[in-house]
Design a protein around this motif. Structure first.
Motif, PDB file in Angstrom:
ATOM      1  N   TYR A 182       0.858  -1.187   0.000  1.00  0.00           N
ATOM      2  CA  TYR A 182       0.000   0.000   0.000  1.00  0.00           C
ATOM      3  C   TYR A 182       0.893   1.235   0.000  1.00  0.00           C
ATOM      4  O   TYR A 182       1.627   1.472   0.964  1.00  0.00           O
ATOM      5  CB  TYR A 182      -0.911  -0.003   1.226  1.00  0.00           C
ATOM      6  N   ASP A 184      -0.159   4.597  -0.838  1.00  0.00           N
ATOM      7  CA  ASP A 184      -0.838   5.898  -0.823  1.00  0.00           C
ATOM      8  C   ASP A 184      -0.729   6.557   0.551  1.00  0.00           C
ATOM      9  O   ASP A 184      -1.718   6.714   1.268  1.00  0.00           O
ATOM     10  CB  ASP A 184      -2.315   5.729  -1.212  1.00  0.00           C
ATOM     11  N   TYR A 185       0.475   6.946   0.914  1.00  0.00           N
ATOM     12  CA  TYR A 185       0.676   7.569   2.224  1.00  0.00           C
ATOM     13  C   TYR A 185       0.135   8.995   2.228  1.00  0.00           C
ATOM     14  O   TYR A 185       0.445   9.798   1.348  1.00  0.00           O
ATOM     15  CB  TYR A 185       2.162   7.577   2.575  1.00  0.00           C
ATOM     16  N   GLN A 194      -9.097   6.964   5.115  1.00  0.00           N
ATOM     17  CA  GLN A 194      -7.810   6.328   4.898  1.00  0.00           C
ATOM     18  C   GLN A 194      -7.805   4.913   5.454  1.00  0.00           C
ATOM     19  O   GLN A 194      -7.262   3.999   4.833  1.00  0.00           O
ATOM     20  CB  GLN A 194      -6.690   7.148   5.532  1.00  0.00           C
ATOM     21  N   ASP A 197      -9.551   2.781   3.037  1.00  0.00           N
ATOM     22  CA  ASP A 197      -8.746   2.545   1.841  1.00  0.00           C
ATOM     23  C   ASP A 197      -7.703   1.451   2.100  1.00  0.00           C
ATOM     24  O   ASP A 197      -7.481   0.580   1.253  1.00  0.00           O
ATOM     25  CB  ASP A 197      -8.058   3.846   1.410  1.00  0.00           C
ATOM     26  N   ILE A 198      -7.084   1.498   3.271  1.00  0.00           N
ATOM     27  CA  ILE A 198      -6.116   0.454   3.634  1.00  0.00           C
ATOM     28  C   ILE A 198      -6.809  -0.906   3.702  1.00  0.00           C
ATOM     29  O   ILE A 198      -6.310  -1.902   3.173  1.00  0.00           O
ATOM     30  CB  ILE A 198      -5.452   0.788   4.981  1.00  0.00           C
ATOM     31  N   HIS A 201      -7.573  -2.200   0.231  1.00  0.00           N
ATOM     32  CA  HIS A 201      -6.405  -2.720  -0.473  1.00  0.00           C
ATOM     33  C   HIS A 201      -5.943  -4.057   0.110  1.00  0.00           C
ATOM     34  O   HIS A 201      -5.339  -4.865  -0.613  1.00  0.00           O
ATOM     35  CB  HIS A 201      -5.255  -1.709  -0.413  1.00  0.00           C
ATOM     36  N   VAL A 208      -0.509  -6.622   4.582  1.00  0.00           N
ATOM     37  CA  VAL A 208      -0.403  -5.417   3.770  1.00  0.00           C
ATOM     38  C   VAL A 208       0.772  -4.612   4.315  1.00  0.00           C
ATOM     39  O   VAL A 208       0.810  -4.268   5.491  1.00  0.00           O
ATOM     40  CB  VAL A 208      -1.716  -4.592   3.760  1.00  0.00           C
ATOM     41  N   LEU A 210       2.694  -1.255   4.412  1.00  0.00           N
ATOM     42  CA  LEU A 210       2.386   0.157   4.207  1.00  0.00           C
ATOM     43  C   LEU A 210       3.675   0.929   3.965  1.00  0.00           C
ATOM     44  O   LEU A 210       4.499   1.075   4.871  1.00  0.00           O
ATOM     45  CB  LEU A 210       1.653   0.724   5.427  1.00  0.00           C
TER      46      LEU A 210
END
Length: 290
Positions: A182, A184-185, A194, A197-198, A201, A208, A210
């Motif tokens: 993932y 998209d920080y 957010q 979204d995590i 994904h 996952v 990050l």
């Protein structure tokens, strides 16, 4: 039909014939193998007569897992949290309290949080990031009974490289095709959008990674989720060491799948935590204080 596996280290064109594996439907298992998916003598998970018994069991395992995070140096200030779904109220989860060291958490310190972020049991506040991440994982993934998150040096280093685990050994193969990056920080995770979204994904994966953040693993039990976290971080360390020394040789696709069947087995993941449970309870029995 015999599967033909070509090992990466074999001379080009050389075909390696694997040992024949008995078909459990037509051939009896040899006496050294148990009647489990892995052939290991793994006991079944416990059954509980009441929600209260199940809740107490999950809370004890949660406190032990948090102490293990402390023991292995996974604490990073206020960051890091582990959650387990309440067995009765599935829209609630238990987690470690905000501002209490991993090394000091007891069963009595755990808090239960509902779907709105309200602490419905316990005397400490909830970490906002713990709520937005874990609430969305539990909401979007009914099979995710537990989730573990930490900002470990090895996972952060691997994420900074934008690399997932390569199947360079049996342990890392447990995540072959079951991990996602993932990237998209957007700063510290304090918004539900957010967190959602995590969780989105994450999908059907068990890990996952990050980028610029850390690692999250999930499982069908607290025991399983925490085992995957510890294993992933260890594998990240091995991969970073191997890459620093040279070019690691990876398993072939067939080899990685074969290794995943064993080391990625959910029952094995659950049972592996029991050894750590025995160790941490013997070392730090105060964690069980209610």
């Amino acid at each position: 039909m015999t599967t033909i596996i070509t090992e990466p280290s074999a001379t080009p064109g050389t075909v390696i014939e694997p040992h024949a594996i008995p078909d459990p439907l037509t051939e009896p298992r040899p006496p050294h193998l148990a009647d489990t998916a892995t052939g290991l003598p793994i006991p079944a998970e416990p059954d509980f007569a009441t929600h209260e018994e199940s809740r107490r069991h999950r809370k004890q395992r949660l406190a032990a897992a948090i102490r293990l995070f402390g023991k292995y140096g996974f604490g990073e200030g206020i960051s890091g949290h582990i959650s387990v779904r309440d067995p009765e109220h599935e829209d609630r989860f238990w987690t470690n309290p905000f501002g209490v060291s991993f090394k000091q958490v007891r069963v009595a310190d755990l808090i239960c949080v509902d779907s709105t972020g309200r602490v419905v049991s316990g005397h400490h506040p909830v970490n906002p990031s713990a709520f937005v991440i874990h609430s969305q994982i539990h909401a979007l993934h009914p099979r995710a009974v537990a989730a573990a998150h930490g900002h470990t040096p090895h996972s952060r280093a691997l994420g900074a490289l934008g690399r997932l685990l390569d199947p360079i050994d049996q342990e890392s193969a447990a995540f072959y095709g079951r991990q996602v990056l993932y990237g998209d920080y957007e700063g510290p995770s304090v918004s539900l959008a957010q967190g959602r979204d995590i969780a989105h994904h994450l999908g059907d994966n068990r890990a996952v990674l990050l980028r610029h953040h850390g690692l999250i693993t999930v499982g069908g039990s607290l025991d399983e989720a925490v085992h995957w976290f510890l294993t992933y971080d260890s594998c990240a360390q091995v991969q970073l060491l191997a890459q620093a020394a040279g070019t690691p040789q990876t398993l072939s696709h067939g080899q990685a799948l074969a290794a995943r069947e064993g080391f990625g087995d959910e029952q094995l993941g659950h049972f592996s935590f029991q050894l750590l449970w025995d160790e941490i309870v013997a070392e730090q029995p105060d964690l069980l204080q209610e």
